[in-house]
Design an enzyme around this catalytic site. Structure first.
Site, mmCIF file in Angstrom:
data_model
loop_
_atom_site.group_PDB
_atom_site.id
_atom_site.type_symbol
_atom_site.label_atom_id
_atom_site.label_comp_id
_atom_site.label_asym_id
_atom_site.label_seq_id
_atom_site.Cartn_x
_atom_site.Cartn_y
_atom_site.Cartn_z
ATOM 1 N N CYS A 96 31.121 -24.407 49.603
ATOM 2 C CA CYS A 96 31.749 -24.137 48.298
ATOM 3 C C CYS A 96 33.260 -24.399 48.359
ATOM 4 O O CYS A 96 33.855 -24.885 47.394
ATOM 5 C CB CYS A 96 31.490 -22.701 47.864
ATOM 6 S SG CYS A 96 29.741 -22.297 47.757
HETATM 7 C C1 BEZ Z 1 28.358 -22.628 51.625
HETATM 8 O O1 BEZ Z 1 29.021 -22.774 50.604
HETATM 9 O O2 BEZ Z 1 28.732 -23.058 52.695
HETATM 10 C C2 BEZ Z 1 27.025 -21.955 51.576
HETATM 11 C C3 BEZ Z 1 26.806 -20.967 50.636
HETATM 12 C C4 BEZ Z 1 25.589 -20.347 50.613
HETATM 13 C C5 BEZ Z 1 24.601 -20.718 51.510
HETATM 14 C C6 BEZ Z 1 24.819 -21.730 52.424
HETATM 15 C C7 BEZ Z 1 26.053 -22.349 52.444
#
Ligand code: BEZ
Length: 224
Positions: free
Chosen positions: A54
């Site tokens: 994210c």
């Molecule tokens: C991420 O943004 O890295 C992420 C968020 C939730 C689950 C897996 C990855």
């Protein structure tokens, strides 16, 4: 609880009117229709602040600021985190991505907007047991109709160059009687819509068209 919430959410389809809403963001209160005005809009959700994928996604969208503006498009992010968390996380994004997030990030703690748009992910729960938002993308036209819906899993970051490419296609085909072929990019040749007769195509496309098959007629990008 998670199953109840995810099954209660609304599922939107292309062509539906984008639901209007008022929500808190790190920049204050936002009402969707008022905020978009005459612009195109992209509403996209991410699972959680302070997560790696994210962080790269919101930084990438921030770096594309001029590209969104060139396409008369306003971007709005969303997660179930609060506005205070958004503020702290956006400072991290500035530090590690070198890009300032100046677009609104909705703090959808009560999942009101996520339920309206069907963004909740039944496979991915917060520690509270409530579902998190998945990586949804909604492209909204100035007439408030939904033009594109994409859903990616939490594990896969989105390709925002592809979203810009689709936006170019949506904006071209909204105003011209063409469609865009596989892997098309702005400026490439387009195809004449099957509903347009050869006679009308001759009038509509002064640069002409090549009839490869009766149903496959290629014409230069009419905006170039
Ligand atoms: C991420 O943004 O890295 C992420 C968020 C939730 C689950 C897996 C990855």
């Amino acid at each position: 609880m998670a199953a109840e919430l995810t099954s209660a959410q609304r599922y939107l389809r292309i062509g539906d009117q984008a639901p209007d809403f008022t929500a808190e963001t790190q920049l204050g209160t936002l009402s969707l229709y008022e905020y978009l005005g005459d612009s195109w809009g992209i509403l996209f959700s991410h699972p959680r602040d302070f997560t790696p994928v994210c962080t790269t996604e919101l930084g990438t969208v921030a770096k594309l600021k001029d590209e969104w503006a060139r396409r008369n498009t306003k971007v709005i992010a969303l997660s179930v985190d609060g506005a205070e968390e958004h503020h702290r996380w956006l400072a991290d994004i500035k530090e590690v991505q070198g890009a300032e997030v100046t677009y609104p990030v909705i703090a959808d703690k009560d999942r009101k907007v996520a339920l309206l748009y069907g963004m909740l992910d039944q496979t991915h729960l917060a520690a509270s047991g409530l579902p998190l938002t998945v990586r949804s993308v909604f492209v909204i036209a100035p007439d408030r109709s939904i033009k594109l819906i994409i859903t990616y899993p939490a594990s896969t970051g989105r390709n925002f160059a592809e979203i810009l490419r689709v936006l170019d296609s949506l904006q071209l085909t909204a105003y011209h009687k063409v469609a865009t072929p596989a892997d098309w990019k702005s400026g490439d040749d387009t195809v004449v819509l099957p509903s347009v007769s050869d006679e009308d195509a001759t009038k509509l496309f002064p640069k002409g068209f090549t009839k490869v098959k009766p149903y496959l007629r290629i014409t230069p990008d009419p905006t170039k």
